[in-house]
Design a protein around this motif. Structure first.
Motif: not given
Length: 175
Positions: A62-70, A123-126, A133-137
């Motif tokens: 439910g948190d982008l930073l946590d997801d990316l870190e894990q 999911r973070g964008a949602e 628009e920054d997802v690809d970058d």
């Protein structure tokens, strides 16, 4: 066939990996393997995909930073501990001089292998955590950072992952 290929990659690495040796161990002909996997790179991608799928879960906290870190820590540990990490380095190196390997890496490896990170970012964008628009970058930045760490053997530097993912997620936060 994939079990034989996994054994060869584990024993000999990517540079010592050959379709001939896989065919011999699998008790099949090279033409059979080439029918399913047109290049050595394609066969490696199949092995890598199966192994990574089992070893690297895709979190949804439910948190982008946590997801990316894990996810990143899990992937870096997989690369550091599994022969697939060294083999991926070899594939990246081979792709610099062989168009067939570059095509396999760019067209067949990257789209499927970046899907997890792209999904987390979407999911973070949602949730309004990043702009859609920054997802690809951001996927490109994540791949660049992760491959850099792989190529320079800095996969053990997991203490900096949260800070680095904060930059990619756009939060600049660290815990």
């Amino acid at each position: 066939m994939l079990a034989a290929a996994r054994d060869v990659i584990s024993e000999k690495g990517y540079t010592g990996f050959s379709v001939e040796e896989v065919a011999r161990r699998a008790g099949s002909g090279k033409t059979t393997i080439y029918r399913w996997y047109p290049t050595k790179a394609d066969l490696f991608i199949a092995i890598y995909t199966a192994e990574r799928h089992v070893s690297v879960p895709v979190p949804d906290t439910g948190d982008l930073l946590d997801d990316l870190e894990q996810y990143t820590i899990s992937l870096w540990r997989f690369w550091a501990q599994h022969p697939a990490g060294a083999a991926l380095k070899s594939l990246i190196a081979e792709a610099q001089g062989a168009s067939e390997a570059l095509e396999a890496l760019r067209e067949r490896f990257l789209p499927a292998r970046t899907a997890d990170v792209r999904q987390m970012l979407k999911r973070g964008a949602e949730r309004g955590q990043v702009r859609a628009e920054d997802v690809d970058d951001k996927v490109t930045l994540w791949v660049g950072l992760s491959w850099f760490k792989l190529l320079v053997n800095e996969l053990d530097q997991v203490s900096s992952v949260r800070r680095l993912m904060g930059h990619i997620a756009g939060t600049g936060l660290s815990r």
